[in-house]
Design a protein around this motif. Structure first.
Motif, short mmCIF file in Angstrom:
data_model
loop_
_atom_site.label_atom_id
_atom_site.label_comp_id
_atom_site.label_asym_id
_atom_site.label_seq_id
_atom_site.Cartn_x
_atom_site.Cartn_y
_atom_site.Cartn_z
N LEU A 1 -54.69 65.29 21.70
CA LEU A 1 -55.53 66.29 21.42
C LEU A 1 -54.79 67.19 20.26
O LEU A 1 -55.31 67.84 19.63
N VAL A 2 -53.65 67.18 20.52
CA VAL A 2 -52.86 68.12 19.51
C VAL A 2 -53.02 67.62 17.98
O VAL A 2 -53.33 68.33 17.13
N GLU A 3 -53.06 66.35 17.91
CA GLU A 3 -53.09 65.65 16.40
C GLU A 3 -54.57 65.72 16.22
O GLU A 3 -54.79 65.94 15.09
N GLN A 4 -55.33 65.95 16.96
CA GLN A 4 -56.73 66.06 16.70
C GLN A 4 -57.05 67.41 16.21
O GLN A 4 -57.68 67.60 15.26
N ALA A 5 -56.49 68.34 17.05
CA ALA A 5 -56.50 69.72 16.39
C ALA A 5 -56.10 69.99 15.13
O ALA A 5 -56.73 70.44 14.30
N VAL A 6 -54.88 69.31 14.80
CA VAL A 6 -54.22 69.66 13.32
C VAL A 6 -55.07 68.98 12.63
O VAL A 6 -55.34 69.27 11.60
N ASN A 7 -55.56 67.60 12.85
CA ASN A 7 -56.25 66.92 11.70
C ASN A 7 -57.54 67.66 11.56
O ASN A 7 -57.90 67.76 10.11
N ASP A 8 -58.26 68.23 12.66
CA ASP A 8 -59.34 69.17 12.38
C ASP A 8 -59.09 70.23 11.43
O ASP A 8 -60.06 70.61 10.40
N ALA A 9 -57.84 70.98 11.67
CA ALA A 9 -57.61 72.19 10.78
C ALA A 9 -57.09 71.81 9.27
O ALA A 9 -57.27 72.56 8.44
N LEU A 10 -56.45 70.49 9.16
CA LEU A 10 -55.98 70.32 7.90
C LEU A 10 -56.33 69.04 7.44
O LEU A 10 -55.98 68.82 6.13
N GLY A 11 -57.23 68.39 8.12
CA GLY A 11 -57.60 66.99 7.41
C GLY A 11 -58.24 67.10 6.08
O GLY A 11 -57.72 66.29 5.22
N ASP A 12 -59.01 68.09 5.84
CA ASP A 12 -59.57 68.40 4.51
C ASP A 12 -58.53 68.58 3.38
O ASP A 12 -58.61 68.38 2.27
N THR A 13 -57.61 69.40 3.99
CA THR A 13 -56.52 70.04 3.16
C THR A 13 -55.58 68.69 2.55
O THR A 13 -55.36 68.49 1.48
N PHE A 14 -55.29 67.89 3.56
CA PHE A 14 -54.71 66.60 3.16
C PHE A 14 -55.54 65.90 1.88
O PHE A 14 -54.96 65.51 0.92
N ARG A 15 -56.68 65.75 2.02
CA ARG A 15 -57.61 64.88 1.09
C ARG A 15 -57.45 65.89 -0.32
O ARG A 15 -57.54 65.22 -1.32
N GLU A 16 -57.81 67.16 -0.15
CA GLU A 16 -57.77 67.96 -1.11
C GLU A 16 -56.41 67.97 -1.99
O GLU A 16 -56.65 67.85 -3.33
N VAL A 17 -55.34 68.09 -1.40
CA VAL A 17 -54.11 68.01 -2.07
C VAL A 17 -53.90 66.87 -2.82
O VAL A 17 -53.64 66.65 -3.94
N GLU A 18 -54.19 65.65 -2.14
CA GLU A 18 -54.15 64.58 -2.67
C GLU A 18 -55.04 64.12 -4.01
O GLU A 18 -54.76 63.75 -4.92
N ALA A 19 -56.25 64.65 -3.84
CA ALA A 19 -57.05 64.70 -4.88
C ALA A 19 -56.74 65.39 -6.27
O ALA A 19 -56.88 65.08 -7.18
N LEU A 20 -56.07 66.61 -5.68
CA LEU A 20 -55.58 67.36 -6.99
C LEU A 20 -54.45 66.55 -7.55
O LEU A 20 -54.38 66.38 -8.65
N PHE A 21 -53.75 66.07 -6.77
CA PHE A 21 -52.37 65.38 -7.47
C PHE A 21 -52.84 64.13 -8.43
O PHE A 21 -52.38 63.81 -9.70
N LEU A 22 -53.69 63.34 -7.88
CA LEU A 22 -54.56 62.35 -8.45
C LEU A 22 -54.95 62.64 -9.94
O LEU A 22 -55.01 62.05 -10.65
N LYS A 23 -55.80 63.76 -9.49
CA LYS A 23 -56.52 64.04 -10.88
C LYS A 23 -55.75 64.69 -12.03
O LYS A 23 -55.80 64.47 -13.13
N ARG A 24 -54.48 65.22 -11.69
CA ARG A 24 -53.53 65.60 -12.76
C ARG A 24 -52.85 64.46 -13.18
O ARG A 24 -52.57 64.31 -14.40
N LEU A 25 -52.59 63.40 -12.42
CA LEU A 25 -52.00 62.45 -12.79
C LEU A 25 -52.73 61.67 -13.72
O LEU A 25 -52.57 61.13 -14.89
#
Lengths: 154, 154
Positions: free
Chosen positions: B99-123
């Motif tokens: 449940l802790v993982e779930q909460a973190v993932n719910d709070a930050l899942g989009d962030t992870f994807r967003e950060v990754e997308a930005l990185f790849l976009k720049r590359l």
DNA sequence: GTATCATGTAACTTCATATGTTACATGATA
DNA sequence: TATCATGTAACATATGAAGTTACATGATAC
């Protein structure tokens, strides 16, 4: 990449601390964090240095939050846990004179910083309090679901 | 975090390939990449699968670019090199029920994807060609500087 | 066709790092 | 002063990346 199990692990510990109204021993945290007491002390030491938690020895001792959970963000924790820079390209020998490195760095140096800033900004937007609330909500839901199952069986 | 020396290493190899007008052997690349031939083949195999380079056996064989450098971005290379997801938090046991993982993932899942997308976009915004050009410019400058030093001594 | 060159790949070793463990010192409370 | 808890050094283990060896496969030169 970040595959830091420490952040996740520490969050388990911190949520546990919020729940308890008294100091939590490394022994107890070790249970919550699925590791052992020495590792707990090692990791928590980083948080203590950042003023996020306190530790006390002797009877009734253990770990407590040093700040209000509304005043602790995941960014704080991430940094305290020994946050490595997210993106850091580099040749093993960290050769600063390498012209290829220089070219890459010139092309992407800002990007690295930008990506990292975004990451920390987002982490900074989530407080430990918020996470704890969400966690409790899930916990309640989970319990309810279990009870429903039991009733269904009866 | 990303501390991938592979990307950096591969770029050394690719720039080397651009310079040469003929196939470059793993042996030669190993020099440029400060490693050994087998490792080169291992890493380059990933690029080949993505259609970025070609390899040929026998006399006169070796590695060549399969596409025009203007048509290869650092994102292509990064992915081909076996790009791990940038951010991936998780408990060791990858416990999906936690449940802790779930909460973190719910709070930050989009962030992870967003950060990754930005990185790849720049590359994605930097081509191998652009990098090569910049590298050559630096090389010329470097040489000039060395010559200047020699003349100063005379 | 066969000697040579180069890649392809499996198997193994080495190395670096994170994690786990033991042992013992230090400080605090009962 | 006995007990409990942290602090920390020193060592052990596990994991994954990188390096190495060995040999098979395919291509070219002669």
């Amino acid at each position: 990449m970040i595959r830091d199990s420490r952040l996740s692990s520490v969050l388990h510990g911190l949520l546990h601390m919020i729940g308890a109204g008294e100091p939590v021993t490394s022994e107890q945290l070790a249970q919550a964090m699925a590791t052992n007491p020495v590792v707990v002390r090692r990791v928590m030491a980083g948080l203590r240095e950042q003023g996020l938690v306190r530790s006390e020895k002797g009877h009734g001792g253990g770990w407590t939050l040093a700040r209000d959970p509304t005043d602790i963000s995941l960014a704080d924790i991430y940094r305290a846990v020994g946050a490595p820079t997210i993106v850091a390209m580099g040749h093993r020998s960290e050769n600063p004179g390498c012209l290829v490195e220089q070219a890459v760095n010139d092309a992407l140096g800002d990007t690295f910083r930008e990506v990292e800033a975004l990451f920390l900004k987002r982490l900074g937007g989530v407080t430990l309090e918020a996470l704890a609330k969400d966690f409790k909500r899930r916990l309640a839901k989970h319990k309810q679901s279990l009870e429903d199952q039991i009733h269904a069986v009866k």
